[in-house]
Design an enzyme around this catalytic site. Sequence first.
Site, PDB file in Angstrom:
ATOM      1  N   ASP A  55       0.855  -1.193   0.000  1.00 21.61           N
ATOM      2  CA  ASP A  55       0.000   0.000   0.000  1.00 21.61           C
ATOM      3  C   ASP A  55       0.889   1.240   0.000  1.00 21.61           C
ATOM      4  OD1 ASP A  55      -2.444  -1.258   0.074  1.00 21.61           O
ATOM      5  OD2 ASP A  55      -2.848  -0.830   2.171  1.00 21.61           O
ATOM      6  N   ASN A  63      -3.506  12.944  -3.061  1.00 19.59           N
ATOM      7  CA  ASN A  63      -4.546  13.404  -3.989  1.00 19.59           C
ATOM      8  C   ASN A  63      -5.254  14.652  -3.467  1.00 19.59           C
ATOM      9  OD1 ASN A  63      -4.284  11.619  -6.131  1.00 19.59           O
ATOM     10  ND2 ASN A  63      -5.688  10.126  -5.249  1.00 19.59           N
ATOM     11  N   ASP A  72      -1.299  10.503  -9.733  1.00 20.87           N
ATOM     12  CA  ASP A  72      -0.957   9.598 -10.839  1.00 20.87           C
ATOM     13  C   ASP A  72       0.554   9.518 -11.036  1.00 20.87           C
ATOM     14  OD1 ASP A  72      -3.652   9.148 -11.255  1.00 20.87           O
ATOM     15  OD2 ASP A  72      -3.759  10.300 -13.138  1.00 20.87           O
ATOM     16  N   ASP A  98      -4.313   2.383  -4.922  1.00 22.00           N
ATOM     17  CA  ASP A  98      -2.934   2.604  -4.470  1.00 22.00           C
ATOM     18  C   ASP A  98      -2.357   1.317  -3.899  1.00 22.00           C
ATOM     19  OD1 ASP A  98      -4.515   2.566  -2.169  1.00 22.00           O
ATOM     20  OD2 ASP A  98      -3.265   4.002  -1.109  1.00 22.00           O
TER      21      ASP A  98
END
Length: 185
Positions: A55, A63, A72, A98
Site C-alpha cells: 500500500d 490526492n 498519478d 494505491d
Amino acid sequence: WTCNTMFARNAAQEHTLRHQAEHDALTGLLNRGAFDSLRQTLHSQGDPMGLLIIDVDKFKQVNDSFGHEMGDRVLKHVASLLAGNFRSMDYPARIGGDEFSVILANTDSDQQKAILEKIAAINHVLTHPADDLPAVSLSVGGAFSVEGFSDDLYRRADLALYAVKDNGRCGCRFYDDSLEKAAPG
C-alpha cells in the site's frame, strides 16, 4: 504479399489488445485481472514463491493536497521502482487504486533479507524525492509458500501488511504465526 501483410497487422493488433487487457493503463504493470489469472496458474504449479502486498501510505492525502495528476505521477513512480528493483522473473502488479503486489517466482523465506533491503531502498527513494514529487512511503506485507499460490498465501501477506500499518507504516514485515494470534476474530 498481401496475406503476409494482413497476418502481420492482425498479429500486431492481437498483441496490442492482449497487452491492454493484461496491463494497467496508468502504470504499465500487470492489472488485477492478470494478477488473478496468474494466481490461478501458480496455484496449480506448486513451486516455491513469495507474495508482497503493498500500500502507498497516506495516498489519499497526496490526492487531496496535490491533486489527482500528482497522485498519478506518484503511482507511476512507485510502479517504476517496483519494476526496476525486482527480478525480471517476478510479477509486479497494480491490484487496486494505491495497492500493488509483487509475486516472487521461485523464492522462499531465505530471501527475506534481500527483499527487506529492496523495500528499504525503495522507501528511501520515496521519502527523499529528488524531483517535485511529494514524499510518500510503502507499507509491505509478505508471505511465502512452498506449494505455489496456496489459498492462504494472500491472507498471510495481508495480515503482515496490516501489522506494518498498525506499527506506524513505512516498512516491510513477513508473515509469522504470531500474526494469527493478533488477527481480529
